[in-house]
Motif scaffolding. Structure first.
Motif, PDB file in Angstrom:
ATOM      1  N   ALA A  34       5.580  -9.451   3.619  1.00 55.07           N
ATOM      2  CA  ALA A  34       5.170  -9.745   2.249  1.00 55.07           C
ATOM      3  C   ALA A  34       4.042  -8.845   1.755  1.00 55.07           C
ATOM      4  O   ALA A  34       3.667  -8.926   0.580  1.00 55.07           O
ATOM      5  CB  ALA A  34       4.734 -11.209   2.138  1.00 55.07           C
ATOM      6  N   ILE A  35       3.496  -7.997   2.617  1.00 55.66           N
ATOM      7  CA  ILE A  35       2.346  -7.177   2.223  1.00 55.66           C
ATOM      8  C   ILE A  35       2.650  -6.290   1.012  1.00 55.66           C
ATOM      9  O   ILE A  35       1.845  -6.238   0.066  1.00 55.66           O
ATOM     10  CB  ILE A  35       1.839  -6.361   3.427  1.00 55.66           C
ATOM     11  N   THR A  40       1.687  -5.541  -4.864  1.00 55.17           N
ATOM     12  CA  THR A  40       2.177  -5.463  -6.245  1.00 55.17           C
ATOM     13  C   THR A  40       1.581  -6.584  -7.092  1.00 55.17           C
ATOM     14  O   THR A  40       1.155  -6.360  -8.237  1.00 55.17           O
ATOM     15  CB  THR A  40       3.715  -5.559  -6.268  1.00 55.17           C
ATOM     16  N   ASP A  41       1.519  -7.783  -6.530  1.00 54.49           N
ATOM     17  CA  ASP A  41       0.970  -8.936  -7.236  1.00 54.49           C
ATOM     18  C   ASP A  41      -0.512  -8.755  -7.555  1.00 54.49           C
ATOM     19  O   ASP A  41      -0.989  -9.159  -8.625  1.00 54.49           O
ATOM     20  CB  ASP A  41       1.177 -10.183  -6.391  1.00 54.49           C
ATOM     21  N   PHE A  42      -1.250  -8.143  -6.619  1.00 57.52           N
ATOM     22  CA  PHE A  42      -2.693  -7.932  -6.806  1.00 57.52           C
ATOM     23  C   PHE A  42      -2.994  -6.664  -7.595  1.00 57.52           C
ATOM     24  O   PHE A  42      -4.156  -6.408  -7.946  1.00 57.52           O
ATOM     25  CB  PHE A  42      -3.403  -7.839  -5.449  1.00 57.52           C
ATOM     26  N   HIS A  47      -1.979  -0.283   1.552  1.00 60.38           N
ATOM     27  CA  HIS A  47      -3.049  -0.163   2.543  1.00 60.38           C
ATOM     28  C   HIS A  47      -4.247  -1.034   2.194  1.00 60.38           C
ATOM     29  O   HIS A  47      -4.974  -1.493   3.088  1.00 60.38           O
ATOM     30  CB  HIS A  47      -3.468   1.297   2.707  1.00 60.38           C
ATOM     31  N   ALA A  48      -4.472  -1.300   0.906  1.00 54.37           N
ATOM     32  CA  ALA A  48      -5.580  -2.188   0.518  1.00 54.37           C
ATOM     33  C   ALA A  48      -5.338  -3.604   1.012  1.00 54.37           C
ATOM     34  O   ALA A  48      -6.273  -4.303   1.417  1.00 54.37           O
ATOM     35  CB  ALA A  48      -5.747  -2.178  -1.003  1.00 54.37           C
ATOM     36  N   VAL A  49      -4.081  -4.031   1.006  1.00 55.14           N
ATOM     37  CA  VAL A  49      -3.752  -5.368   1.514  1.00 55.14           C
ATOM     38  C   VAL A  49      -3.684  -5.360   3.036  1.00 55.14           C
ATOM     39  O   VAL A  49      -4.021  -6.353   3.682  1.00 55.14           O
ATOM     40  CB  VAL A  49      -2.423  -5.857   0.901  1.00 55.14           C
ATOM     41  N   GLU A  50      -3.263  -4.237   3.621  1.00 54.45           N
ATOM     42  CA  GLU A  50      -3.225  -4.142   5.084  1.00 54.45           C
ATOM     43  C   GLU A  50      -4.609  -4.289   5.700  1.00 54.45           C
ATOM     44  O   GLU A  50      -4.731  -4.673   6.874  1.00 54.45           O
ATOM     45  CB  GLU A  50      -2.612  -2.804   5.510  1.00 54.45           C
ATOM     46  N   VAL A  51      -5.652  -4.019   4.928  1.00 50.60           N
ATOM     47  CA  VAL A  51      -7.025  -4.205   5.420  1.00 50.60           C
ATOM     48  C   VAL A  51      -7.248  -5.658   5.840  1.00 50.60           C
ATOM     49  O   VAL A  51      -8.054  -5.944   6.733  1.00 50.60           O
ATOM     50  CB  VAL A  51      -8.050  -3.781   4.350  1.00 50.60           C
ATOM     51  N   PHE A 163      11.261 -18.005  -2.158  1.00 49.08           N
ATOM     52  CA  PHE A 163      10.117 -18.523  -2.908  1.00 49.08           C
ATOM     53  C   PHE A 163       9.216 -17.360  -3.308  1.00 49.08           C
ATOM     54  O   PHE A 163       9.600 -16.525  -4.112  1.00 49.08           O
ATOM     55  CB  PHE A 163       9.364 -19.570  -2.075  1.00 49.08           C
ATOM     56  N   ASN A 164       8.002 -17.305  -2.752  1.00 49.51           N
ATOM     57  CA  ASN A 164       7.073 -16.206  -2.994  1.00 49.51           C
ATOM     58  C   ASN A 164       6.126 -16.117  -1.800  1.00 49.51           C
ATOM     59  O   ASN A 164       6.240 -16.900  -0.845  1.00 49.51           O
ATOM     60  CB  ASN A 164       6.297 -16.422  -4.300  1.00 49.51           C
ATOM     61  N   TRP A 165       5.199 -15.150  -1.832  1.00 51.66           N
ATOM     62  CA  TRP A 165       4.339 -14.967  -0.668  1.00 51.66           C
ATOM     63  C   TRP A 165       3.431 -16.157  -0.421  1.00 51.66           C
ATOM     64  O   TRP A 165       3.015 -16.417   0.708  1.00 51.66           O
ATOM     65  CB  TRP A 165       3.520 -13.680  -0.802  1.00 51.66           C
TER      66      TRP A 165
END
Length: 427
Positions: A34-35, A40-42, A47-51, A163-165
């Protein structure tokens, strides 16, 4: 507090402890597919979410560092219950975050609770088992626990499709609540089988220094750290490697990820027959050596030749799968030195392991250049490090050597082991 069942059947105990330790892989692996969607949602990069993976590992390390020595004083159950409450609450809050920075903060706190839950597992095994029996128990726990990372990405993908993340973190709330119920009613307090640390609270932190001064044991801890960092390096960059670089769909990603888990399970199952012929440290050397050979092959396949999934996936499977041999034997050999402060020793081992994994992930993100060079360099460096530690620093504990947690000022390791009550063999 209701008294839990005191049945110490090793298979039931392994199932309970494996389910407890699985809170960590469920928290990490379910949201890997879901990353990209979360990014995309944020409105952020992948890579910013992988942090948030590295953030989670840092919190996980801190939770163990705090929870381990406290569990030596007050028992394993209270620490596990506290950790699960933190885990449940933060998982619920994450469903409402709207930015990657908010996600990072809540994942950090969530991981502290997960660290509390994890640290009591190794300590509980050490309370009850020694040497090869401990290695067998760790392997049995690992086999059961591997169900979590095997199914977690698939579960995450299904929830993402239907559903969603946010549904992924609702699942974590449910799982954490079930584990809270099980631990409350079923988990025995294992410190009653060994003396608890009863010294002044300020001396708890001196025990960490005592563990670090035990050079031969530290060699096993650092071997485990290096071998695990190979896995964490891959884990951090796996969504980019498979989904972005090779163009694999999020629906296929869990199957490629699950291949690694299958190899880990196979290696775990090989551990018991190997223990009948070899010592823990000998199996550890074999596992670390095979891992290094696989990582060298992976580095060459990606950076020297034209990389394809057909060449990369099998080498990744071997590189990550050797954790099935290295983890139980490194842990058992390390814990053998510390019969009376299992919580503290487990905490230090877990802290260094997960902190190193977090640093590896951050470095990979920092040097990310759109290729797989950073992740393969990280995996190769840690594989070399693990082999240096197991071959030149680690040495198995002699039967008469033990850890004296009552020593004045800084603890030493030259006193006799006190006989411990043993639970039924995990054979």
């Amino acid at each position: 507090m209701n008294a839990p069942s005191t049945d110490l059947n090793p298979k039931r105990l392994a199932l309970l402890l494996a389910a407890l330790i699985a809170t960590a892989p469920f928290a990490i692996d379910t949201y890997l597919p879901a990353i990209p969607a979360m990014a995309t949602d944020f409105g952020a990069t992948t890579h910013a979410v992988e942090v948030s993976i590295s953030t989670f590992l840092i919190g996980f390390a801190l939770g163990q560092l705090i929870g381990g020595p406290i569990s030596d004083r007050i028992g394993r159950r209270p620490i596990a219950l506290t950790g699960l409450v933190i885990y449940i609450i933060t998982s619920a809050i994450i469903t409402g975050v709207e930015s990657s920075s908010s996600l990072n903060v809540m994942r950090f706190i969530q991981a502290i609770g997960g660290g509390f839950a994890l640290v009591v597992v190794g300590a509980s095994v050490r309370d009850l088992y020694d040497g090869k029996e401990a290695a067998r128990m760790f392997a049995l726990i690992a086999v059961i626990m591997m169900i979590a990372p095997l199914v977690a990405p698939t579960v995450g993908s299904v929830l993402l499709v239907w559903f969603n993340w946010q549904a992924i973190f609702v699942l974590l709330v449910v799982y954490g609540s079930v584990m809270l119920f099980i631990v409350w009613f079923k988990m025995p307090e294992t410190t009653k089988y060994r003396p608890r640390y009863a010294g002044p609270a300020r001396r708890i932190w001196w025990t960490y220094l005592g563990v670090l001064r035990t050079r031969k044991a530290v060699g096993f801890m650092l071997t485990h750290t290096g071998a695990s960092a190979v896995m964490f390096s891959f884990l951090t960059d796996s969504p980019f490697m498979y989904i972005d670089f090779f163009g694999v769909s999020p629906a296929v990603f869990p199957y490629l990820f699950g291949c690694n888990v299958v190899v880990i399970v196979i290696c775990n199952r090989l551990n018991n027959p190997l223990l009948r012929r070899l010592e823990c440290h000998q199996i550890l050397m074999i596992g670390a050596g095979i891992q290094l050979a696989a990582v060298i092959g992976l580095f060459l396949a990606i950076n020297v030749f034209d990389p394809t999934l057909y060449s990369v996936v099998p080498l990744v499977m071997l590189s990550v799968g050797m954790i099935g041999l290295t983890a139980p034997n490194a842990t058992a050999a390390f814990m053998q030195y510390f019969p009376h402060i299992g919580g503290t020793a487990t905490a230090l081992m877990g802290t260094i392991q997960f902190a190193t994994g977090a640093v590896a992930g951050m470095m990979i993100g920092h040097f990310h250049d759109g290729t797989l060079l950073p992740v393969t360099v990280s995996m190769l460096g840690f594989a070399i490090f693990a082999n240096l530690m197991v071959n030149f620093v680690a040495e198995p504990k002699l039967p008469e050597v033990a850890y004296d947690f009552n020593a004045p000022t800084t603890p030493e390791t030259n006193t006799e082991t006190q006989p411990a009550t043993k639970a039924t063999s995990a054979e």
